[in-house]
Design a protein around this motif. Structure first.
Motif, short mmCIF file in Angstrom:
data_model
loop_
_atom_site.label_atom_id
_atom_site.label_comp_id
_atom_site.label_asym_id
_atom_site.label_seq_id
_atom_site.Cartn_x
_atom_site.Cartn_y
_atom_site.Cartn_z
N GLU A 24 37.89 39.83 37.77
CA GLU A 24 38.67 40.96 38.47
C GLU A 24 39.21 40.21 39.73
O GLU A 24 40.37 40.45 39.99
CB GLU A 24 37.85 42.00 38.67
N ILE A 25 38.65 39.60 40.52
CA ILE A 25 38.81 38.82 41.66
C ILE A 25 40.18 37.88 41.36
O ILE A 25 41.14 37.91 42.21
CB ILE A 25 37.80 38.07 42.61
N LEU A 26 40.07 37.19 40.45
CA LEU A 26 41.26 36.33 39.99
C LEU A 26 42.39 37.02 39.51
O LEU A 26 43.36 36.45 39.78
CB LEU A 26 40.70 35.34 38.90
N GLN A 27 42.09 38.14 38.87
CA GLN A 27 43.26 38.92 38.29
C GLN A 27 43.94 39.49 39.65
O GLN A 27 45.05 39.61 40.04
CB GLN A 27 43.08 40.12 37.50
N LEU A 28 43.32 39.91 40.98
CA LEU A 28 43.81 40.49 42.08
C LEU A 28 44.63 39.37 42.71
O LEU A 28 45.55 39.63 43.12
CB LEU A 28 42.71 41.00 42.86
N GLN A 29 43.98 37.96 42.79
CA GLN A 29 44.51 37.12 43.40
C GLN A 29 45.98 36.65 43.01
O GLN A 29 46.80 36.45 43.68
CB GLN A 29 43.40 35.63 43.51
N ARG A 30 45.96 36.61 41.54
CA ARG A 30 47.05 36.28 40.63
C ARG A 30 48.22 37.27 41.01
O ARG A 30 49.49 37.15 41.03
CB ARG A 30 46.79 36.24 39.12
N ALA A 31 47.96 38.43 40.98
CA ALA A 31 48.83 39.86 41.55
C ALA A 31 49.41 39.74 43.07
O ALA A 31 49.94 40.56 43.31
CB ALA A 31 48.12 41.05 41.15
N GLY A 32 48.69 38.89 43.74
CA GLY A 32 48.95 38.85 45.12
C GLY A 32 48.18 40.02 45.92
O GLY A 32 48.88 40.38 47.25
N ILE A 33 47.30 40.55 45.64
CA ILE A 33 46.63 41.49 46.22
C ILE A 33 45.40 40.79 46.81
O ILE A 33 44.60 40.15 46.49
CB ILE A 33 46.03 42.55 45.15
N GLY A 34 45.01 41.66 48.27
CA GLY A 34 44.08 40.85 48.96
C GLY A 34 42.38 41.14 48.24
O GLY A 34 42.18 42.35 47.66
N THR A 35 41.83 40.29 48.54
CA THR A 35 40.42 40.47 47.83
C THR A 35 39.22 40.23 48.79
O THR A 35 38.11 40.13 48.13
CB THR A 35 40.29 39.21 46.63
N ALA A 36 39.42 40.27 49.81
CA ALA A 36 38.28 40.31 51.02
C ALA A 36 37.21 41.16 50.69
O ALA A 36 35.88 40.86 50.85
CB ALA A 36 39.05 40.41 52.10
N SER A 37 37.47 42.39 50.27
CA SER A 37 36.33 43.14 50.08
C SER A 37 35.65 43.05 48.68
O SER A 37 34.28 43.46 48.69
CB SER A 37 36.95 44.83 49.93
N ALA A 38 36.42 42.58 47.74
CA ALA A 38 35.91 42.26 46.42
C ALA A 38 34.97 40.89 46.85
O ALA A 38 34.00 40.85 45.90
CB ALA A 38 36.93 41.94 45.41
N GLU A 39 35.31 39.98 47.37
CA GLU A 39 34.83 38.96 47.69
C GLU A 39 33.35 39.33 48.44
O GLU A 39 32.29 38.34 48.10
CB GLU A 39 35.47 37.76 48.26
N ALA A 40 33.54 40.16 49.48
CA ALA A 40 32.20 40.39 50.03
C ALA A 40 31.10 41.19 49.18
O ALA A 40 30.08 41.02 49.27
CB ALA A 40 32.45 41.44 51.22
N LEU A 41 31.69 41.96 48.26
CA LEU A 41 30.83 42.57 47.34
C LEU A 41 30.07 41.54 46.19
O LEU A 41 29.18 41.60 46.01
CB LEU A 41 31.65 43.67 46.37
#
Length: 77
Positions: A24-41
């Protein structure tokens, strides 16, 4: 205190969730969406799994040893 099988199942379940979270983080990164909270989780989930592994290892040490020298379904040497 949970038994060894319960801890092992929880570790397996959490590892599956971690894999899904990484995808899911990879998909968000490809879409250009911030992933800081997902990476913290994700880091909290990984820390939880590490704690469960420590607990599992402690339970394995406390468990009485079964007969050695036998292979599952194999011969006795």
């Amino acid at each position: 205190m949970p038994d060894l099988d319960t801890v092992r199942q929880e570790i397996e379940r959490m590892r599956i969730q971690i894999g899904r979270q990484r995808k899911e983080i990879l998909q968000l990164q490809r879409a250009g969406i911030g992933t800081a909270s997902a990476e913290a989780l994700l880091s909290r989930m990984e820390a939880k799994v590490e704690g469960l592994c420590v607990e599992r290892d402690a339970l394995k040490v406390a468990q009485p040893r079964q007969s050695r020298g036998r292979v599952l379904g194999g011969r006795t040497w």
